[in-house]
Each structure stands twice: as structure tokens, then as C-alpha cells.
Design a protein around this motif. Structure first.
Motif, PDB file in Angstrom:
ATOM      1  N   MET A 132       0.845  -1.196   0.000  1.00 23.42           N
ATOM      2  CA  MET A 132       0.000   0.000   0.000  1.00 23.42           C
ATOM      3  C   MET A 132       0.882   1.249   0.000  1.00 23.42           C
ATOM      4  SD  MET A 132      -3.008   0.949   2.679  1.00 23.42           S
ATOM      5  CE  MET A 132      -4.268   2.138   2.221  1.00 23.42           C
ATOM      6  N   LEU A 133       0.553   2.169  -0.893  1.00 16.37           N
ATOM      7  CA  LEU A 133       1.336   3.381  -1.056  1.00 16.37           C
ATOM      8  C   LEU A 133       1.224   4.278   0.177  1.00 16.37           C
ATOM      9  CD1 LEU A 133       3.017   5.108  -3.059  1.00 16.37           C
ATOM     10  CD2 LEU A 133       0.851   6.173  -3.738  1.00 16.37           C
ATOM     11  N   ASN A 134       2.390   4.777   0.652  1.00 14.97           N
ATOM     12  CA  ASN A 134       2.349   5.757   1.738  1.00 14.97           C
ATOM     13  C   ASN A 134       2.970   7.068   1.250  1.00 14.97           C
ATOM     14  OD1 ASN A 134       5.249   5.788   2.310  1.00 14.97           O
ATOM     15  ND2 ASN A 134       4.932   3.734   3.158  1.00 14.97           N
ATOM     16  N   ILE A 135       2.779   8.124   2.047  1.00 17.56           N
ATOM     17  CA  ILE A 135       3.171   9.469   1.621  1.00 17.56           C
ATOM     18  C   ILE A 135       4.679   9.642   1.533  1.00 17.56           C
ATOM     19  CG2 ILE A 135       3.207  10.499   3.940  1.00 17.56           C
ATOM     20  CD1 ILE A 135       1.791  12.942   2.599  1.00 17.56           C
ATOM     21  N   GLU A 136       5.432   8.875   2.368  1.00  8.44           N
ATOM     22  CA  GLU A 136       6.885   8.984   2.320  1.00  8.44           C
ATOM     23  C   GLU A 136       7.418   8.423   1.012  1.00  8.44           C
ATOM     24  OE1 GLU A 136       8.667  10.704   4.287  1.00  8.44           O
ATOM     25  OE2 GLU A 136       6.915  11.167   5.538  1.00  8.44           O
ATOM     26  N   GLN A 137       6.845   7.267   0.539  1.00 10.00           N
ATOM     27  CA  GLN A 137       7.244   6.699  -0.748  1.00 10.00           C
ATOM     28  C   GLN A 137       6.952   7.684  -1.877  1.00 10.00           C
ATOM     29  OE1 GLN A 137       4.844   3.063  -0.506  1.00 10.00           O
ATOM     30  NE2 GLN A 137       6.764   1.853  -0.594  1.00 10.00           N
ATOM     31  N   LEU A 138       5.815   8.347  -1.748  1.00 11.27           N
ATOM     32  CA  LEU A 138       5.404   9.301  -2.777  1.00 11.27           C
ATOM     33  C   LEU A 138       6.374  10.479  -2.830  1.00 11.27           C
ATOM     34  CD1 LEU A 138       3.114   9.553  -4.820  1.00 11.27           C
ATOM     35  CD2 LEU A 138       1.848  10.892  -3.150  1.00 11.27           C
ATOM     36  N   ARG A 139       6.741  11.039  -1.666  1.00 14.89           N
ATOM     37  CA  ARG A 139       7.672  12.163  -1.629  1.00 14.89           C
ATOM     38  C   ARG A 139       9.044  11.758  -2.187  1.00 14.89           C
ATOM     39  NH1 ARG A 139       5.612  16.444   1.153  1.00 14.89           N
ATOM     40  NH2 ARG A 139       3.974  16.028   2.700  1.00 14.89           N
ATOM     41  N   GLU A 140       9.476  10.525  -1.867  1.00 17.59           N
ATOM     42  CA  GLU A 140      10.761  10.043  -2.385  1.00 17.59           C
ATOM     43  C   GLU A 140      10.717   9.911  -3.901  1.00 17.59           C
ATOM     44  OE1 GLU A 140      13.740   6.177  -1.895  1.00 17.59           O
ATOM     45  OE2 GLU A 140      12.000   6.413  -0.556  1.00 17.59           O
ATOM     46  N   SER A 141       9.577   9.474  -4.422  1.00 16.85           N
ATOM     47  CA  SER A 141       9.399   9.344  -5.869  1.00 16.85           C
ATOM     48  C   SER A 141       9.481  10.703  -6.547  1.00 16.85           C
ATOM     49  CB  SER A 141       8.049   8.693  -6.159  1.00 16.85           C
ATOM     50  OG  SER A 141       7.755   8.751  -7.534  1.00 16.85           O
ATOM     51  N   PHE A 142       8.922  11.733  -5.919  1.00 14.12           N
ATOM     52  CA  PHE A 142       8.926  13.086  -6.499  1.00 14.12           C
ATOM     53  C   PHE A 142      10.357  13.611  -6.669  1.00 14.12           C
ATOM     54  CE2 PHE A 142       4.522  14.028  -4.477  1.00 14.12           C
ATOM     55  CZ  PHE A 142       3.906  13.319  -5.495  1.00 14.12           C
TER      56      PHE A 142
END
Length: 313
Positions: A1-11
Motif C-alpha cells: 500500500m502506497l504511503n506518503i513517504e514513498q510518494l515524496r521520495e518518488s517526487f
């Protein structure tokens, strides 16, 4: 499940330089790796620069709303406050609210001279109406007829009342101006003969050569008034019995050359008043205590009998 930290790292892995092709390829690649629809990833990526803000307060009572939101905003980091302010201004611009407020403020400032001019014209018109009431009153008219309010309004606006004439006809037909407020009024050479000025307020008034002959002025306040050469001949200053025994007050007034001949001075207060050349000859109910509480009482004029009481030659 996607979390916000993974998303920020992807950005952080998305190219942000001038090469748009590289930027678009990175967007597609990151969306596929995170298994997120491309449109969703683009929308999330557009929000990447937004600062993290603590959750909005949810008070349990409407009475606590103001304090809860104020406390929440005070303890926000400065960068978060600036972010919210920018966001709020942008929202206001979108809604047109800010432009309306700016326009309203600008219009208010722009019209200040015109409104000031209108206020002056309105005041002039009010003064004209007041003078019309004063000057149109018949001498035989004993009732105030609006003169009381008109005189008080002009005095309050610092309009000179020099030489104004509100005299009555005789001791039986007094002009009625009881409890009139003429504090600090400019009234030199004013004519108040045969006027009922019970409880009138002339504190700090300028009454050089004013004429109160034959008037009824118990309880009037002439404290610190300028009364040089003022005529109080045959006036009644007797105690105002039906209003808490208020005496006529000349405390600290300048009474140089004032005329109190044949005046009833019962309980009048002359404390610290200037009595240089004040004429008390023939006055009634004047006591040595009243006189000696004043300044320069030795230079006033008295009857021979009263001079003996004062031990004056």
C-alpha cells in the motif's frame, strides 16, 4: 500500500530541468513503478511543494471556535503561516473578494476630500439654521423656542457668539435659557439682560463686557470664565434651592471691572476670583467671607458700611 513517504521520495527522482521530454518520461516511469494512474500521479506531483500543516482544529462547541483556531494558527511554524496566507490570498483573488476589498478601500480614500467638503457644507448649513433660530426669535418671546439648543450647538462648534442678543423685555418677561451649555463660548459684548439662566454653564467662557443686567442666574457656573467689565447689575444670584442648593460659581473667574451693583449675591462663590475694581456697591447678601476668599478683594468697590466690615479705610 502506497504511503506518503514513498510518494515524496518518488517526487525527488523526477527531472525538473529544461528538458520537458525527460521530465515527462520520469513522470510516466514513476507512476508505473508505484502503480498509480498517470493523471493521479500528475495531480499529486503538482502538490509536492505544499508545506505540511497540522490538521485543522475541530472544537466541540461553537463558543470555542475562535480560541481553537487562534491557538492553532499561533503555534504553526512561520513557513506554514506564510504558505496559508499565500493560499488564502490566491483563493480571494480567484473569488474576486480581494479585488472588491481593495476597490472599496481605494474608493474610500479617494472620496475623503469630497466627504470632508460635504461635512463642512453640512456644518455651515447647520450653523446658518442655528443663527436663523436665534435671530428670528422675538424679544418678547419668553420660551426658549430652540434658542437654547442653537446657542449650545454653535458654542460646541467653536463659533463666535460675540454680540449675540437674547435679552428679555423686563423682570416680568425673562428669556428662558435655563441650564444652557455655553462652556468655553466666545460671548464678549453678548446681551443677556432679563434672562433666566438658572444652572447655566459658562465655565471658561469669554464674557468681556457682556451684559447680564436684571437677569436671574442662580446656580450658574462661571468658574474660570473671563468676565472683565461684565455687567451683573441688579441680577439675582440667590441660592438655587430646588436643585441641591447649588450656588452661583465664580471660582477663579476674572471679574476685573465687573458690575454687581444691587445684585443679590446670596451664597455666590468668589473663591480665587480676581476682584480688582469689581463693583459691589449696593449689592445684597454679600458676606465678608465670600469677598475674602477671592484675590484682590481690597481693590474692589464696596459701600461705606461694607468697607467697615472688611476693616478697609
Amino acid at each position: 500500500m502506497l504511503n506518503i513517504e514513498q510518494l515524496r521520495e518518488s517526487f525527488t527522482r523526477v527531472y525538473e530541468g529544461p528538458d520537458n521530454l525527460q521530465h515527462e518520461c520520469d513522470i510516466i516511469k514513476e507512476a508505473e513503478q508505484l502503480n498509480i494512474p498517470l493523471d493521479t500521479y500528475r495531480r499529486l506531483y503538482s502538490l509536492k511543494d505544499n508545506e505540511h500543516v497540522d490538521p485543522y482544529p475541530k472544537p466541540d462547541s461553537w463558543k470555542k471556535i475562535a480560541s481553537a483556531w487562534t491557538t492553532w494558527f499561533i503555534y504553526l511554524p512561520v513557513k506554514n503561516k506564510l504558505f496559508l496566507l499565500r493560499k488564502g490570498i490566491f483563493w480571494l483573488l480567484q473569488k474576486g473578494v480581494l479585488l472588491s476589498v481593495v476597490f472599496a478601500i481605494g474608493h474610500y480614500i479617494w472620496t475623503i476630500p469630497e466627504r470632508h467638503k460635504q461635512a463642512i457644507e453640512q456644518r455651515k448649513q447647520a450653523h446658518y439654521q442655528a443663527w436663523l433660530i436665534i435671530n428670528s426669535a422675538q424679544q418678547s418671546q419668553t420660551a426658549s423656542g430652540g434658542r437654547n439648543e442653537a446657542l449650545a450647538d454653535l458654542a460646541k462648534d467653536n463659533v463666535s457668539l460675540e454680540g449675540v442678543n437674547v435679552s428679555g423685555v423686563s423682570s416680568d418677561k425673562l428669556t428662558y435659557l435655563r441650564f444652557i451649555e455655553l462652556q468655553k463660548a466666545i460671548l464678549q459684548y453678548a446681551k443677556f439682560q432679563y434672562t433666566d439662566l438658572t444652572g447655566a454653564n459658562f465655565k471658561y467662557a469669554h464674557l468681556y463686557s457682556a451684559n447680564f443686567e436684571g437677569s436671574h442666574i442662580p446656580g450658574a457656573n462661571f468658574s474660570k470664565a473671563y468676565l472683565e467689565n461684565t455687567n451683573f447689575k441688579n441680577t439675582d444670584l440667590s441660592l438655587l434651592k430646588y436643585k441641591k442648593n447649588i450656588p452661583t460659581n465664580f471660582q477663579e473667574a476674572n471679574l476685573q471691572d465687573a458690575n454687581f451693583q444691587e445684585a443679590n449675591l446670596q451664597d455666590a462663590n468668589f473663591q480665587e476670583a480676581n476682584l480688582n475694581k469689581t463693583d459691589f456697591r449696593g449689592s445684597k447678601n454679600l458676606t465678608t467671607g465670600q469677598v475674602k476668599s477671592a484675590k484682590n478683594w481690597q481693590q474692589a468697590y464696596y459701600s461705606p458700611e461694607f468697607r467697615k466690615q472688611l476693616s478697609l479705610p
